[in-house]
Design a protein around this motif. Structure first.
Motif, PDB file in Angstrom:
ATOM      1  N   ALA A 163      34.070  40.542  44.163  1.00 44.76           N
ATOM      2  CA  ALA A 163      34.940  41.365  44.917  1.00 44.76           C
ATOM      3  C   ALA A 163      36.321  41.523  44.806  1.00 44.76           C
ATOM      4  N   VAL A 164      36.878  40.082  44.554  1.00 45.38           N
ATOM      5  CA  VAL A 164      38.459  40.221  44.293  1.00 45.38           C
ATOM      6  C   VAL A 164      38.612  40.512  43.109  1.00 45.38           C
ATOM      7  N   ALA A 165      37.870  40.573  41.911  1.00 45.83           N
ATOM      8  CA  ALA A 165      38.043  41.004  40.722  1.00 45.83           C
ATOM      9  C   ALA A 165      38.182  42.419  40.493  1.00 45.83           C
ATOM     10  N   LEU A 166      36.945  42.993  41.442  1.00 48.68           N
ATOM     11  CA  LEU A 166      37.127  44.597  41.359  1.00 48.68           C
ATOM     12  C   LEU A 166      38.096  45.043  42.165  1.00 48.68           C
ATOM     13  N   PHE A 167      38.742  44.653  43.346  1.00 50.74           N
ATOM     14  CA  PHE A 167      39.783  45.349  43.766  1.00 50.74           C
ATOM     15  C   PHE A 167      41.113  44.952  43.481  1.00 50.74           C
ATOM     16  N   ASN A 168      41.263  44.219  42.451  1.00 48.91           N
ATOM     17  CA  ASN A 168      42.462  43.939  41.623  1.00 48.91           C
ATOM     18  C   ASN A 168      42.360  44.808  40.343  1.00 48.91           C
ATOM     19  N   GLY A 169      41.284  45.450  40.181  1.00 51.08           N
ATOM     20  CA  GLY A 169      41.223  46.408  38.684  1.00 51.08           C
ATOM     21  C   GLY A 169      40.849  45.749  37.805  1.00 51.08           C
ATOM     22  N   ALA A 170      40.009  44.759  37.700  1.00 57.05           N
ATOM     23  CA  ALA A 170      39.362  44.057  36.474  1.00 57.05           C
ATOM     24  C   ALA A 170      38.453  44.884  35.880  1.00 57.05           C
ATOM     25  N   GLY A 171      38.336  44.708  34.478  1.00 56.18           N
ATOM     26  CA  GLY A 171      37.104  45.092  33.723  1.00 56.18           C
ATOM     27  C   GLY A 171      35.999  44.258  33.799  1.00 56.18           C
ATOM     28  N   MET A 172      34.907  44.620  33.121  1.00 53.52           N
ATOM     29  CA  MET A 172      33.867  43.997  33.096  1.00 53.52           C
ATOM     30  C   MET A 172      33.856  42.209  32.598  1.00 53.52           C
ATOM     31  N   ARG A 173      34.731  42.145  31.479  1.00 51.11           N
ATOM     32  CA  ARG A 173      35.004  40.772  30.962  1.00 51.11           C
ATOM     33  C   ARG A 173      35.644  40.149  31.943  1.00 51.11           C
ATOM     34  N   ILE A 174      36.705  40.159  32.484  1.00 51.43           N
ATOM     35  CA  ILE A 174      37.375  39.636  33.609  1.00 51.43           C
ATOM     36  C   ILE A 174      36.454  39.339  34.865  1.00 51.43           C
ATOM     37  N   ILE A 175      35.571  40.232  35.289  1.00 59.82           N
ATOM     38  CA  ILE A 175      34.625  39.905  36.316  1.00 59.82           C
ATOM     39  C   ILE A 175      33.621  38.897  35.990  1.00 59.82           C
ATOM     40  N   ILE A 176      33.083  38.970  34.675  1.00 64.08           N
ATOM     41  CA  ILE A 176      31.985  37.886  34.205  1.00 64.08           C
ATOM     42  C   ILE A 176      32.846  36.645  34.415  1.00 64.08           C
ATOM     43  N   VAL A 177      34.170  36.446  33.857  1.00 63.03           N
ATOM     44  CA  VAL A 177      34.754  35.439  33.655  1.00 63.03           C
ATOM     45  C   VAL A 177      35.197  34.712  35.054  1.00 63.03           C
ATOM     46  N   SER A 178      35.439  35.648  35.955  1.00 62.83           N
ATOM     47  CA  SER A 178      35.724  35.210  37.339  1.00 62.83           C
ATOM     48  C   SER A 178      34.356  34.651  37.912  1.00 62.83           C
ATOM     49  N   ALA A 179      33.316  35.384  37.964  1.00 62.86           N
ATOM     50  CA  ALA A 179      32.102  34.689  38.421  1.00 62.86           C
ATOM     51  C   ALA A 179      31.793  33.472  37.904  1.00 62.86           C
ATOM     52  N   LEU A 180      32.033  33.164  36.671  1.00 63.04           N
ATOM     53  CA  LEU A 180      31.581  31.816  36.026  1.00 63.04           C
ATOM     54  C   LEU A 180      32.613  30.712  36.663  1.00 63.04           C
ATOM     55  N   LEU A 181      34.066  30.992  36.526  1.00 69.18           N
ATOM     56  CA  LEU A 181      34.907  30.128  37.161  1.00 69.18           C
ATOM     57  C   LEU A 181      34.626  29.862  38.670  1.00 69.18           C
TER      58      LEU A 181
ATOM     59  N   GLN B  83      40.042  36.186  24.604  1.00 61.77           N
ATOM     60  CA  GLN B  83      39.336  37.537  25.121  1.00 61.77           C
ATOM     61  C   GLN B  83      40.656  38.095  26.000  1.00 61.77           C
ATOM     62  N   HIS B  84      41.920  37.688  25.474  1.00 59.38           N
ATOM     63  CA  HIS B  84      43.158  38.429  26.323  1.00 59.38           C
ATOM     64  C   HIS B  84      42.664  38.674  27.794  1.00 59.38           C
ATOM     65  N   VAL B  85      42.245  37.675  28.457  1.00 59.47           N
ATOM     66  CA  VAL B  85      41.988  37.804  29.655  1.00 59.47           C
ATOM     67  C   VAL B  85      43.114  37.103  30.463  1.00 59.47           C
ATOM     68  N   PRO B  86      43.687  37.809  31.437  1.00 58.11           N
ATOM     69  CA  PRO B  86      44.975  36.900  32.204  1.00 58.11           C
ATOM     70  C   PRO B  86      44.432  35.718  32.921  1.00 58.11           C
ATOM     71  N   SER B  87      44.992  34.693  32.636  1.00 60.59           N
ATOM     72  CA  SER B  87      44.386  33.433  33.308  1.00 60.59           C
ATOM     73  C   SER B  87      44.764  33.518  34.882  1.00 60.59           C
ATOM     74  N   VAL B  88      45.841  33.947  35.276  1.00 60.58           N
ATOM     75  CA  VAL B  88      46.199  34.128  36.661  1.00 60.58           C
ATOM     76  C   VAL B  88      45.175  34.887  37.384  1.00 60.58           C
ATOM     77  N   ALA B  89      44.506  36.082  36.690  1.00 60.47           N
ATOM     78  CA  ALA B  89      43.815  36.820  37.363  1.00 60.47           C
ATOM     79  C   ALA B  89      42.354  36.120  37.628  1.00 60.47           C
ATOM     80  N   VAL B  90      41.764  35.565  36.473  1.00 56.68           N
ATOM     81  CA  VAL B  90      40.677  34.864  36.784  1.00 56.68           C
ATOM     82  C   VAL B  90      40.458  33.562  37.506  1.00 56.68           C
ATOM     83  N   THR B  91      41.938  32.802  37.696  1.00 52.49           N
ATOM     84  CA  THR B  91      42.075  31.855  38.366  1.00 52.49           C
ATOM     85  C   THR B  91      42.091  32.371  39.918  1.00 52.49           C
ATOM     86  N   THR B  92      42.718  33.248  40.430  1.00 42.80           N
ATOM     87  CA  THR B  92      42.978  33.877  41.463  1.00 42.80           C
ATOM     88  C   THR B  92      41.645  34.044  42.044  1.00 42.80           C
ATOM     89  N   ALA B  93      40.469  34.850  41.381  1.00 47.31           N
ATOM     90  CA  ALA B  93      39.459  35.289  41.868  1.00 47.31           C
ATOM     91  C   ALA B  93      38.544  34.022  42.128  1.00 47.31           C
TER      92      ALA B  93
END
Length: 466
Positions: free
Chosen positions: A323-341, A381-391
């Motif tokens: 949910a956090v990744a979605l309302f922060n405008g994340a794509g599928m790659r960031i969503i998957i990494v956020s769920a794993l973390l 993955q060019h995934v912002p670390s602050v994005a996945v960490t926050t989620a």
């Protein structure tokens, strides 16, 4: 010993001592940097940095990006100043010339992690030798890219966070549904206020008030013996709403800026975070006091709300992170990494609790593991670390402790003992917040050198293969 062996050894020693020119990216060079070229380079670097700062990057990442872009195109010794609401860059070509200085005013931060991901990918392409004209065109395309999701999707994504918190506490399906309805009302309220350009402080008050009023109404139905509300715990509804209100705050970014030495930026972010939190507190207090004046009350939980079973915690944490990744405008790659973390963070938290570590320390351990592994995963993955960490750390936000403390203040008899008993959960919530920020920041700092080492090893192996 063969003849080639000494030469091979000599070449190895030479590579250790000397820089290999083939390792430097062949990019556009300007032997004589005219003022027009300097302005174009500085403008591109500044706009990239300003865009990154607007969509959620830290001040350190913004400074590094600006300096890196300038160096690639031949400008060394560029000075960068990042504050909470502006970014300045200056370059002095020589003692006989005036310095060239540009400034961009940063608008209110609005996280857009998909755009941040594309900006970081652009930085990599620039470092690999992208032409200046192509880079300016590519940036204009990224800048004009709209937010990934429509507003209605963002509203429902924010509301989805509350059921995740309820599942985290192993709540019944009815409480999960009620939490979603309350959060949906708060999300629609805040979206409407945002359209009217109401300051976010008052938006936080309104959202917290809506959730508290809904929870109080459910508590009144439960006290009246009306089915199916007799066994409902309204405190879970409010706790999930608090996590919803606090999920968008830049706790990790503020802590990272403070550690990096960007005092002005960190101070601005911390003040903004404090005001948003005060808005939530005021909204809840207004809702509870208004309910008391109308003759309604909400029972104060005797003990802190415990987390449910480990499977429930994992499911709830994944829902919250998505949910956090979605309302922060994340794509599928960031969503998957956020769920794993998020799973890693909640498992690390439980392991620390089993070792009899305090809740604040356990939260820090979970955030540390999530941020450390997140930095390593995000390397290619060019995934912002602050994005996945926050989620990943949002599931550990102490919404239950905040609500218990506020409800205790309202119900206290005004004595010193009553106030101290009420403040104790708030102190616990503050310590957990500090633990989350410290753990997430420490994980980023421990993971960044290791990520750089892995990247250099990968480059060396690729060079050997070639």
């Amino acid at each position: 010993m063969s003849r080639e062996h000494p030469w091979h050894l000599l070449n190895s020693v030479r590579r250790v001592i000397r820089t290999d020119p083939s390792e430097v990216a062949l990019t556009e060079s300007y032997p004589v940097l005219g003022e027009t070229i300097v302005v174009k380079i500085l403008d591109l670097a500044l706009r990239i940095g300003e865009s990154m700062f607007t969509v959620g990057a830290s001040a350190h990442d913004v400074t590094f990006a600006i300096v890196r872009v300038a160096q690639v195109y031949g400008l060394t010794g560029v000075h960068v100043d990042v504050t909470y609401n502006s970014v300045n860059v200056s370059y002095h070509r020589g003692e006989e010339d005036w310095p060239t200085t540009l400034m961009r005013v940063v608008k209110a931060a609005s996280p857009d992690h998909a755009k941040l991901q594309r900006l970081q990918a652009l930085l990599v392409e620039i470092s690999e030798g992208m032409d200046l004209g192509e880079a300016r065109l590519a940036f204009r395309v990224i800048r004009r890219t709209p937010f990934l999701y429509r507003p209605i999707v963002v509203i429902f994504a924010r509301a989805l966070l509350a059921p995740g918190v309820a599942i985290l506490f192993d709540a019944s399906p009815l409480i999960v549904l009620l939490s979603f309805i309350a959060a949906l009302g708060a999300a629609f309220t805040q979206a409407g206020l945002a359209r009217l350009q109401v300051p976010s402080f008052f938006s936080q008050i309104a959202g917290a008030f809506v959730i508290t009023a809904f929870a109080t109404a459910v508590s009144a139905l439960s006290a009246a013996g009306i089915e199916p509300f007799t066994d409902v715990q309204p405190s879970i509804i409010v706790a999930s709403g608090i996590v919803l209100m606090l999920s968008g705050l830049t706790v990790v970014g503020a802590a990272q800026d403070a550690i990096d030495g960007f005092a002005v930026t960190a101070g601005g972010r911390i003040l903004d975070l404090t005001m948003q939190t005060v808005g939530v507190v005021l909204g809840i207090l207004i809702g509870l006091e208004l309910a008391r004046l109308l003759g309604f009350s909400m029972a104060l939980p005797n003990d802190a709300l415990p987390f449910g079973s480990l499977p429930s915690q994992i499911v709830g944490a994944v829902i919250i992170a998505v949910a956090v990744a979605l309302f922060n405008g994340a794509g599928m790659r960031i969503i998957i990494v956020s769920a794993l973390l998020s799973m890693i963070a909640i498992i690390g938290y439980n392991l620390a609790i089993l070792l009899d570590i305090h809740a604040a320390g356990a939260s820090g351990v979970g955030a540390l593991l999530a941020s450390f592994i997140g930095v390593l995963i995000a390397r290619n993955q060019h995934v912002p670390s602050v994005a996945v960490t926050t989620a990943a750390i949002v599931p550990l936000v102490p919404g239950s402790a905040v609500f218990r403390g506020l409800l205790g203040i309202v119900d206290s008899d005004g004595t010193a003992e009553g106030m101290l008993a009420s403040i104790s959960p708030l102190v616990l919530a503050a310590s957990i917040g500090v633990g989350l920020a410290a753990g997430a920041s420490l994980g980023l700092y421990l993971g960044t050198p290791l990520r750089a080492t892995l990247a250099s090893v990968a480059k060396s192996r690729a060079r050997v293969r070639r």
